[in-house]
Design an enzyme around this catalytic site. Structure first.
Site, short mmCIF file in Angstrom:
data_model
loop_
_atom_site.label_atom_id
_atom_site.label_comp_id
_atom_site.label_asym_id
_atom_site.label_seq_id
_atom_site.Cartn_x
_atom_site.Cartn_y
_atom_site.Cartn_z
N GLY A 98 -33.30 -0.85 46.80
CA GLY A 98 -31.97 -0.48 47.31
C GLY A 98 -30.89 -1.39 46.77
O GLY A 98 -31.16 -2.37 46.07
N GLY A 100 -29.06 -4.16 46.77
CA GLY A 100 -29.15 -5.46 47.43
C GLY A 100 -27.89 -6.29 47.28
O GLY A 100 -27.67 -7.26 48.02
N LYS A 120 -20.40 -5.12 42.31
CA LYS A 120 -21.70 -5.79 42.18
C LYS A 120 -21.51 -7.28 42.47
O LYS A 120 -20.72 -7.94 41.80
CB LYS A 120 -22.27 -5.58 40.77
CG LYS A 120 -23.66 -6.19 40.60
CD LYS A 120 -24.32 -5.67 39.35
CE LYS A 120 -25.66 -6.35 39.10
NZ LYS A 120 -26.31 -5.83 37.88
N ASP A 132 -29.34 -13.08 47.97
CA ASP A 132 -28.13 -13.54 48.66
C ASP A 132 -26.97 -12.56 48.54
O ASP A 132 -25.87 -12.84 49.01
CB ASP A 132 -27.72 -14.92 48.12
CG ASP A 132 -27.50 -14.90 46.61
OD1 ASP A 132 -27.54 -13.81 46.01
OD2 ASP A 132 -27.28 -15.99 46.03
N GLY A 133 -27.20 -11.44 47.86
CA GLY A 133 -26.14 -10.44 47.74
C GLY A 133 -25.07 -10.81 46.71
O GLY A 133 -24.09 -10.10 46.56
N ARG A 183 -17.99 -1.76 38.89
CA ARG A 183 -18.58 -0.79 37.98
C ARG A 183 -18.05 0.61 38.32
O ARG A 183 -17.76 0.90 39.48
CB ARG A 183 -20.09 -0.76 38.12
CG ARG A 183 -20.75 -2.09 37.97
CD ARG A 183 -22.23 -1.93 37.72
NE ARG A 183 -22.98 -1.61 38.94
CZ ARG A 183 -24.30 -1.81 39.04
NH1 ARG A 183 -24.98 -2.27 38.02
NH2 ARG A 183 -24.93 -1.52 40.15
N ASP A 259 -35.96 1.84 38.81
CA ASP A 259 -34.74 1.70 39.62
C ASP A 259 -33.55 1.33 38.74
O ASP A 259 -32.42 1.29 39.24
CB ASP A 259 -34.95 0.65 40.73
CG ASP A 259 -35.42 -0.68 40.19
OD1 ASP A 259 -36.47 -0.71 39.52
OD2 ASP A 259 -34.74 -1.70 40.43
N ASN A 260 -33.79 1.06 37.47
CA ASN A 260 -32.68 0.77 36.56
C ASN A 260 -32.46 1.91 35.58
O ASN A 260 -31.89 1.71 34.51
CB ASN A 260 -32.95 -0.53 35.80
CG ASN A 260 -32.88 -1.75 36.70
OD1 ASN A 260 -32.27 -1.69 37.77
ND2 ASN A 260 -33.50 -2.83 36.29
N ASP A 269 -27.29 -1.38 34.83
CA ASP A 269 -27.89 -2.66 35.24
C ASP A 269 -28.15 -3.59 34.06
O ASP A 269 -29.29 -3.75 33.61
CB ASP A 269 -29.17 -2.44 36.07
CG ASP A 269 -28.84 -2.20 37.53
OD1 ASP A 269 -27.66 -1.97 37.84
OD2 ASP A 269 -29.76 -2.23 38.36
P1 AMP Z 1 -32.37 -5.88 39.21
O1 AMP Z 1 -33.58 -6.49 38.58
O2 AMP Z 1 -31.11 -6.68 39.04
O3 AMP Z 1 -32.18 -4.45 38.81
O4 AMP Z 1 -32.62 -5.90 40.80
C1 AMP Z 1 -33.77 -5.39 41.42
C2 AMP Z 1 -33.55 -5.30 42.91
O5 AMP Z 1 -33.26 -6.60 43.44
C3 AMP Z 1 -32.40 -4.42 43.34
O6 AMP Z 1 -32.75 -3.82 44.55
C4 AMP Z 1 -31.27 -5.40 43.52
O7 AMP Z 1 -30.29 -4.93 44.40
C5 AMP Z 1 -32.00 -6.60 44.10
N1 AMP Z 1 -31.32 -7.88 43.83
C6 AMP Z 1 -31.25 -8.54 42.65
N2 AMP Z 1 -30.56 -9.68 42.81
C7 AMP Z 1 -30.17 -9.75 44.09
C8 AMP Z 1 -29.43 -10.68 44.87
N3 AMP Z 1 -28.95 -11.81 44.35
N4 AMP Z 1 -29.24 -10.40 46.18
C9 AMP Z 1 -29.73 -9.29 46.73
N5 AMP Z 1 -30.44 -8.37 46.06
C10 AMP Z 1 -30.67 -8.59 44.76
MG MG Z 2 -31.34 -2.95 39.23
#
Ligand code: AMP
Ligand code: MG
Length: 494
Positions: A98, A100, A120, A132-133, A183, A259-260, A269
């Site tokens: 989801g 995040g 983002k 940490d969002g 974005r 998911d990407n 992403d």
């Molecule tokens: P990504 O590899 O960046 O595509 O992220 C994979 C998953 O991890 C997705 O659900 C992102 O929303 C979540 N995510 C990555 N980095 C963070 C972060 N710093 N805080 C919260 N969720 C994250």
């Molecule tokens: Mg992603």
């Protein structure tokens, strides 16, 4: 681009919000406002995206806009939310993921059609899991610049409107600072959104999502046959084109998890991506990808694997398994045909002929053996269509092998009906970019930005939006990478 106000005062633009995604219902998302960041300031914004969205330049320069695109202030009509999706990461089912750290502001009507806006790095959501969002300035600069660079190259991508920075500390391997990228895309729906509902057996929601995507983005899929099989086939076709474009420009995505993967066939992403410097087909750009699953030469097959996951997810909406397999089948011919067409164009060939695949393959092998720079090679080859071969030859160690190849190339080139060297050169210069966002260029801009100076980010933005142009003052951006570039390690940490 001026970061100073041009025509004060600047009132916020009146945007027409639609927020279609929210009409899907609460199974698909959680309402979630962004979490403010202290002292946001502008790093850069894209004048071309702002113009597409109808956002006045004067307002974009304002502090109010910086607050809006950091998530500190909401525009009236926006409905911030985070969506839920799942996915396969590095070949394994990862379950629920989801948004995040991405927060949807909503969808606005624009002169270029409806566009969704997403922040983002704008704070925690119910899907943040251990995160940490937040996003750090380093990775946000990379995403911001590469989005616009890809668009400049003519490659489908989510766009980047804005990049703001805050002094708020963010802990990764070291303590860094926060940034937010805005974005923009017609849709941020991923393969993983479908996998989420399918894996949970929630077929009503799966169908609602598929109908939503068909109605808003693939209306032609309703014309006869099973619309969901037609959707799978249409997404496969777009993905085949996208992958051909990535391969032809030497782009490695780095994290091709399901998911990407965008349901619209957009590049989405940007993490540990890389444009190849020295050509190595097995290049792995993601330092965390120990097995090389997402190496450059594996990307087309991984995309197919990911489409297979999408097919699996859509299966409950189809008549039988064969229907899904039939919808996936065209990828196997569409991708190689698209790649051959694009590689042919890179060599100045107007049409694909039998034997062209070996001509391309042999060049790539020579480039790999001598670790020739991908972008510089094709740029110099463009010039050699109507000029001396020496600058291309100089890139190779095995000169005789290159000469033999060049003779074949020139014979094929000159054998084209009505061949005109000058116009072929021009066509090749519009196909083979002068500028790509090499790792070291991003790195230089990042180091400068950490001192509070964003001039290099802004210079790169401008240059990369017109990557085929020869402009004075940009020779350093088009040059071969320095030795230290090979030592840059980019991981998933962002
Ligand atoms: P990504 O590899 O960046 O595509 O992220 C994979 C998953 O991890 C997705 O659900 C992102 O929303 C979540 N995510 C990555 N980095 C963070 C972060 N710093 N805080 C919260 N969720 C994250
Ligand atoms: Mg992603």
């Amino acid at each position: 681009m001026s970061l100073l106000a041009e025509t004060p005062p600047h009132t916020a633009p009146t945007l027409v919000w639609r927020n279609h995604f929210a009409t899907l219902g609460e199974a698909f998302f959680t309402d979630n406002p962004p979490t403010p960041l202290p002292d946001p300031r502008w790093v850069a914004w894209s004048p071309s995206v702002a113009a597409d969205l109808g956002l006045p330049a004067g307002w974009m320069d304002s502090t109010e806009a910086a607050e809006v695109f950091t998530g500190n202030r909401l525009l009236p009509g926006s409905r911030p939310l985070a969506s839920v999706y799942s996915g396969h990461q590095f070949g394994h089912w990862a379950g629920q993921l989801g948004d995040g750290r991405a927060i949807w502001l909503g969808e606005i009507d624009t002169p270029t059609g409806p566009q969704e806006l997403q922040l983002k790095g704008a704070g925690l959501t119910p899907y943040s899991r251990m995160g940490d969002g937040r996003a750090v300035l380093r990775s946000s600069i990379r995403e911001f610049l590469c989005s616009e660079a890809m668009h400049g190259l003519g490659i489908p991508t989510t766009r980047a409107l804005a990049l703001t920075a805050s002094p708020a500390p963010v802990v990764r391997e070291t303590v860094e600072t926060a940034a937010v990228v805005t974005r923009v895309a017609p849709s941020f729906i991923r393969f993983g959104h479908f996998e989420h509902f399918s894996a949970a057996g929630r077929i009503d929601e799966l169908r609602r999502l598929a109908d939503f995507v068909i109605d808003h983005h693939y209306p032609a899929c309703r014309q006869g046959g099973n619309p969901y099989a037609a959707l799978l086939e249409a997404v496969s076709a777009r993905t085949a084109e996208l992958l051909a474009q990535w391969q032809a420009v030497g782009f490695c995505h780095g994290v091709m998890n399901t998911d990407n993967m965008s349901i619209l066939g957009l590049t989405i992403d940007y993490g540990p991506f890389q444009f190849l410097d020295a050509f190595n087909p097995a290049h792995i750009c993601n330092h965390s990808d120990h097995g090389g699953r997402y190496a450059y030469h594996r990307q087309p097959n991984i995309a197919y694997w990911n489409l297979f996951c999408l097919g699996q997810a859509l299966l409950p909406l189809m008549d039988d398994q064969q229907q899904a397999l039939d919808a996936l089948e065209p990828y196997k011919t569409l991708f190689p045909a698209a790649l051959q067409r694009r590689m042919g164009a890179k060599l100045g060939l107007a049409e694909v002929q039998p034997g062209d695949d070996t001509l391309v393959e042999d060049l790539m092998q020579l480039m790999a053996k001598d670790a020739v720079d991908f972008t510089v090679l094709f740029r110099r080859l463009s010039q050699a269509a109507d000029g001396p071969l020496e600058p291309v030859r100089d890139l190779f160690l095995q000169r005789e092998a290159f000469d033999a190849w060049a003779t074949r190339w020139q014979q094929r080139l000159h054998g084209q009906p009505g061949f005109d060297p000058a116009s072929t050169r021009q066509q090749m210069l519009r196909t083979n970019p002068r500028l790509v966002l090499r790792n070291h260029l991003a790195e230089i801009a990042i180091r400068q930005a950490r001192t509070g100076d964003f001039a290099e980010v802004q210079r790169l933005l401008k240059a990369l939006q017109a990557p085929f142009d020869e402009r004075p003052g940009e020779d350093d951006l088009a040059a071969l990478p320095p030795d230290w570039a090979a030592g840059i390690e980019i991981s998933c940490s962002s």
